[in-house]
Motif scaffolding. Sequence first.
Motif, PDB file in Angstrom:
ATOM      1  N   LYS A 168       0.446  -1.384   0.160  1.00  0.00           N
ATOM      2  CA  LYS A 168       0.087  -0.331  -0.064  1.00  0.00           C
ATOM      3  C   LYS A 168       0.924   0.995  -0.078  1.00  0.00           C
ATOM      4  O   LYS A 168       0.846   1.988  -0.907  1.00  0.00           O
ATOM      5  CB  LYS A 168      -0.953  -0.514   0.969  1.00  0.00           C
TER       6      LYS A 168
ATOM      7  N   PRO B 269      -2.344  -0.241  -4.503  1.00  0.00           N
ATOM      8  CA  PRO B 269      -3.555  -0.730  -3.765  1.00  0.00           C
ATOM      9  C   PRO B 269      -3.189  -2.673  -3.608  1.00  0.00           C
ATOM     10  O   PRO B 269      -2.777  -2.710  -4.349  1.00  0.00           O
ATOM     11  CB  PRO B 269      -4.612  -0.114  -4.434  1.00  0.00           C
ATOM     12  N   THR B 270      -3.634  -3.411  -2.551  1.00  0.00           N
ATOM     13  CA  THR B 270      -3.541  -4.200  -2.476  1.00  0.00           C
ATOM     14  C   THR B 270      -4.313  -5.009  -3.290  1.00  0.00           C
ATOM     15  O   THR B 270      -3.991  -6.251  -3.420  1.00  0.00           O
ATOM     16  CB  THR B 270      -3.622  -4.712  -1.153  1.00  0.00           C
ATOM     17  N   GLU B 271      -4.959  -4.926  -3.769  1.00  0.00           N
ATOM     18  CA  GLU B 271      -6.599  -5.399  -4.745  1.00  0.00           C
ATOM     19  C   GLU B 271      -6.160  -5.600  -6.035  1.00  0.00           C
ATOM     20  O   GLU B 271      -6.778  -5.945  -7.017  1.00  0.00           O
ATOM     21  CB  GLU B 271      -7.637  -5.412  -3.884  1.00  0.00           C
ATOM     22  N   TYR B 272      -5.054  -4.492  -5.791  1.00  0.00           N
ATOM     23  CA  TYR B 272      -5.242  -4.370  -7.695  1.00  0.00           C
ATOM     24  C   TYR B 272      -3.749  -5.077  -8.207  1.00  0.00           C
ATOM     25  O   TYR B 272      -4.343  -5.706  -9.647  1.00  0.00           O
ATOM     26  CB  TYR B 272      -4.106  -2.684  -7.815  1.00  0.00           C
ATOM     27  N   GLY B 273      -3.381  -6.067  -7.853  1.00  0.00           N
ATOM     28  CA  GLY B 273      -2.596  -7.480  -8.215  1.00  0.00           C
ATOM     29  C   GLY B 273      -1.433  -7.163  -9.107  1.00  0.00           C
ATOM     30  O   GLY B 273      -1.974  -7.742 -10.293  1.00  0.00           O
ATOM     31  N   ALA B 274      -0.652  -5.990  -9.284  1.00  0.00           N
ATOM     32  CA  ALA B 274       0.024  -5.962 -10.202  1.00  0.00           C
ATOM     33  C   ALA B 274       0.389  -6.708 -10.880  1.00  0.00           C
ATOM     34  O   ALA B 274       1.588  -7.417  -9.924  1.00  0.00           O
ATOM     35  CB  ALA B 274       0.463  -4.338  -9.735  1.00  0.00           C
ATOM     36  N   PRO B 275       0.857  -7.314 -12.222  1.00  0.00           N
ATOM     37  CA  PRO B 275       2.081  -8.140 -12.726  1.00  0.00           C
ATOM     38  C   PRO B 275       3.460  -7.812 -12.246  1.00  0.00           C
ATOM     39  O   PRO B 275       3.509  -6.693 -12.542  1.00  0.00           O
ATOM     40  CB  PRO B 275       1.412  -8.633 -14.059  1.00  0.00           C
TER      41      PRO B 275
ATOM     42  N   GLY C  59     -12.751 -10.029  -4.191  1.00  0.00           N
ATOM     43  CA  GLY C  59     -11.748 -10.691  -3.112  1.00  0.00           C
ATOM     44  C   GLY C  59     -10.779 -10.743  -4.823  1.00  0.00           C
ATOM     45  O   GLY C  59      -9.665 -11.532  -4.054  1.00  0.00           O
TER      46      GLY C  59
ATOM     47  N   ASP D 226      -8.171  -9.231  -8.784  1.00  0.00           N
ATOM     48  CA  ASP D 226      -6.505  -9.192  -8.419  1.00  0.00           C
ATOM     49  C   ASP D 226      -5.977 -10.603  -8.812  1.00  0.00           C
ATOM     50  O   ASP D 226      -4.908 -10.323  -9.572  1.00  0.00           O
ATOM     51  CB  ASP D 226      -6.054  -8.435  -7.220  1.00  0.00           C
TER      52      ASP D 226
ATOM     53  N   VAL E 237      -6.357 -10.456 -12.934  1.00  0.00           N
ATOM     54  CA  VAL E 237      -4.723  -9.596 -13.003  1.00  0.00           C
ATOM     55  C   VAL E 237      -3.510 -10.265 -13.349  1.00  0.00           C
ATOM     56  O   VAL E 237      -3.252 -10.189 -14.202  1.00  0.00           O
ATOM     57  CB  VAL E 237      -5.319  -7.787 -12.648  1.00  0.00           C
ATOM     58  N   THR E 238      -3.334 -10.842 -12.209  1.00  0.00           N
ATOM     59  CA  THR E 238      -1.679 -11.026 -12.190  1.00  0.00           C
ATOM     60  C   THR E 238      -1.844 -12.362 -12.567  1.00  0.00           C
ATOM     61  O   THR E 238      -0.693 -11.764 -13.788  1.00  0.00           O
ATOM     62  CB  THR E 238      -1.465 -11.866 -10.737  1.00  0.00           C
TER      63      THR E 238
ATOM     64  N   LYS F   7      -2.941 -10.526 -17.005  1.00  0.00           N
ATOM     65  CA  LYS F   7      -2.237  -9.057 -17.261  1.00  0.00           C
ATOM     66  C   LYS F   7      -2.705  -8.224 -17.859  1.00  0.00           C
ATOM     67  O   LYS F   7      -4.580  -7.818 -18.084  1.00  0.00           O
ATOM     68  CB  LYS F   7      -0.471  -9.546 -17.765  1.00  0.00           C
TER      69      LYS F   7
ATOM     70  N   ILE G 283      -6.383  -5.732 -17.610  1.00  0.00           N
ATOM     71  CA  ILE G 283      -6.087  -4.339 -17.664  1.00  0.00           C
ATOM     72  C   ILE G 283      -6.411  -2.748 -18.202  1.00  0.00           C
ATOM     73  O   ILE G 283      -6.686  -2.651 -18.372  1.00  0.00           O
ATOM     74  CB  ILE G 283      -4.016  -4.499 -16.571  1.00  0.00           C
TER      75      ILE G 283
ATOM     76  N   GLY H 267     -10.300  -2.775 -16.168  1.00  0.00           N
ATOM     77  CA  GLY H 267      -8.925  -2.446 -15.756  1.00  0.00           C
ATOM     78  C   GLY H 267      -9.033  -1.440 -15.230  1.00  0.00           C
ATOM     79  O   GLY H 267      -8.724  -1.232 -14.014  1.00  0.00           O
TER      80      GLY H 267
ATOM     81  N   HIS I 190     -11.168  -1.951 -12.199  1.00  0.00           N
ATOM     82  CA  HIS I 190     -10.677  -2.415 -11.056  1.00  0.00           C
ATOM     83  C   HIS I 190      -9.853  -1.336 -10.201  1.00  0.00           C
ATOM     84  O   HIS I 190      -9.175  -1.877  -9.442  1.00  0.00           O
ATOM     85  CB  HIS I 190      -9.421  -3.404 -11.650  1.00  0.00           C
ATOM     86  N   SER I 191      -9.093  -0.435 -11.227  1.00  0.00           N
ATOM     87  CA  SER I 191      -7.863   0.026 -10.601  1.00  0.00           C
ATOM     88  C   SER I 191      -8.701   1.471  -9.373  1.00  0.00           C
ATOM     89  O   SER I 191      -8.658   1.784  -8.454  1.00  0.00           O
ATOM     90  CB  SER I 191      -7.158   1.102 -11.829  1.00  0.00           C
TER      91      SER I 191
ATOM     92  N   SER J 283     -10.216  -0.996  -5.957  1.00  0.00           N
ATOM     93  CA  SER J 283      -9.216  -0.726  -5.220  1.00  0.00           C
ATOM     94  C   SER J 283      -9.059  -0.400  -4.648  1.00  0.00           C
ATOM     95  O   SER J 283      -8.052  -0.593  -3.704  1.00  0.00           O
ATOM     96  CB  SER J 283      -8.059  -2.107  -6.213  1.00  0.00           C
TER      97      SER J 283
ATOM     98  N   GLU K 293      -8.889   0.260  -1.181  1.00  0.00           N
ATOM     99  CA  GLU K 293      -7.863   0.215  -0.092  1.00  0.00           C
ATOM    100  C   GLU K 293      -7.456   1.205   1.134  1.00  0.00           C
ATOM    101  O   GLU K 293      -7.167   1.467   2.282  1.00  0.00           O
ATOM    102  CB  GLU K 293      -6.186   0.500  -0.679  1.00  0.00           C
TER     103      GLU K 293
ATOM    104  N   LEU L 167      -4.550   5.544  -9.697  1.00  0.00           N
ATOM    105  CA  LEU L 167      -3.783   4.431 -10.297  1.00  0.00           C
ATOM    106  C   LEU L 167      -4.523   5.250 -12.112  1.00  0.00           C
ATOM    107  O   LEU L 167      -4.450   5.182 -12.901  1.00  0.00           O
ATOM    108  CB  LEU L 167      -4.612   3.125 -10.502  1.00  0.00           C
TER     109      LEU L 167
END
Lengths: 331, 148
Positions: free
Chosen positions: A138, A143-149, B76, B79, B82-83, B86, B90, B95, B98-99, B102, B106, B123
């Motif tokens: 954070k 943000p933690t829920e974003y989960g960016a690669p 929940g 994310d 998305v991981t 990718k 997004i 995306g 989601h941005s 999230s 937060e 974001l």
Amino acid sequence: MTFKYNNVYIENTSTVAGPYEAKGPLKKYFDKTFDDLYNKEKSWELAEAKSLEDAIATLLKKSKLNKKDIDCIISGDLLNQITSSCYSSQKYDFPFLGIYSACATSCEGIILASTMIDSKKVKKVIAATSSHNMSSEKQFRNPTEYGAPKPKTATFTATGGATILLSDTKSDIKVESSTIGRIIDLGQTDPLHMGSVMAPAAADTINRHLTDLKRTPDYYDLILTGDLGTYGKEILIDYMKTEFGTDISANYNDCGVMLYDLDKQKEVLAGGSGPVCSALVNYSIIYEKMKKKEIRRVLLVTTGALFSPTMVYQHENILSIAHAVSLEVVS
Amino acid sequence: MIMEKKQYKKIVDKHKPTETRAQNAFIAFVTGGIVGVIGQLMTEFYASFFEISTKDASTFMLVTLIFIASLLTALGFFDKWVTFCKCGLIIPITGFAHSMTSAGIEYKKEGPIYGLGSNIFKLAGSVILYGVVSAWFFGLLRLIIMGG
């Protein structure tokens, strides 16, 4: 800057680890673990503070001490204004010193505490540290829920709190010597490859420690860096060979690699990081092994990336530091 | 006794793992494509079911996708998707939604003004700013070249 100590001993340690760490190979060595990242609190920051508060409580209980027996606590963490250190220590009324060396904080704490005890001004000092995967994400990233690669070189901030009680009362393990690190800049700018940022700092500190004390790497049963991760570890071995002609690979390991099962826990990528990463390994399995005299001499080299998102956005390099502490079983 | 930056860069590069770029691009291509197909089916459905123009139906579709993405974020598990997917998740409107969601989740704990209000565009803010600026710029170009 290397010091030797005559009367500083480890009286006890305590570790409280989060869910990801509890799934790792060191679970049986931790004093306490928690399953929910919120740790029954309302926010990530409070969850981190709670884990450190629990670690202090566990330490006092294990050592059968009252909070009045402690002369001082030295604590630091990753959050702005070292929030979790303040909010956890406040519950105990200890005289408090706050420190910051990013992920090298635990050894900085041990160095300061040992120097104070060695000067005979104090008798019992706690060195503490904590970190939390979500509170760090954070503050430093998204943000933690974003989960960016993230790329494979990225490390995973460990969750938990850990403490070590140093004292002038003789015990099985003593703090033998320490080396204060220098701030190193080798032009690294990638916050998702901290191993490459910190490896030169580790190399510099290890080299100065060995040179100052006229030792070779085989003097130690184990040399442990803090949180370089898989790739940082390779870089350090290569760096030590190329720059100083020293081969450390025979008895060298990294706490970031040891904390998790890297084959099963894919989410941690290159390994663990955060101030508590090295503390969770050193104060659990390493401390236990030294108590059983399976290993007798250990050099802890905690590594910290002095990473500021603001400075990275301003296209400045990421600085790093490493502090070393030598522990020995008293014969 | 510190190595030259150039020499150090060589050591770092030597130990750099290769990212699976082709695989990542393929996953993003397929998952992004699936989102596109879902969007198209939704548009067709809205257009025939409500008997509205395709333009109106696509607005309905966008709103629906935004809602679904935000809901999945709040539940929940977006994310983790998305991981894995990718840019497949997004780049589409999912995306963007989601941005914002999230960031909203937060910073909810810091209250409605200093938390949620100031950070929800953390974001997405850049996307909005440069989206508006480039829309204005391309609109101007269109006016000059095509006369409106």
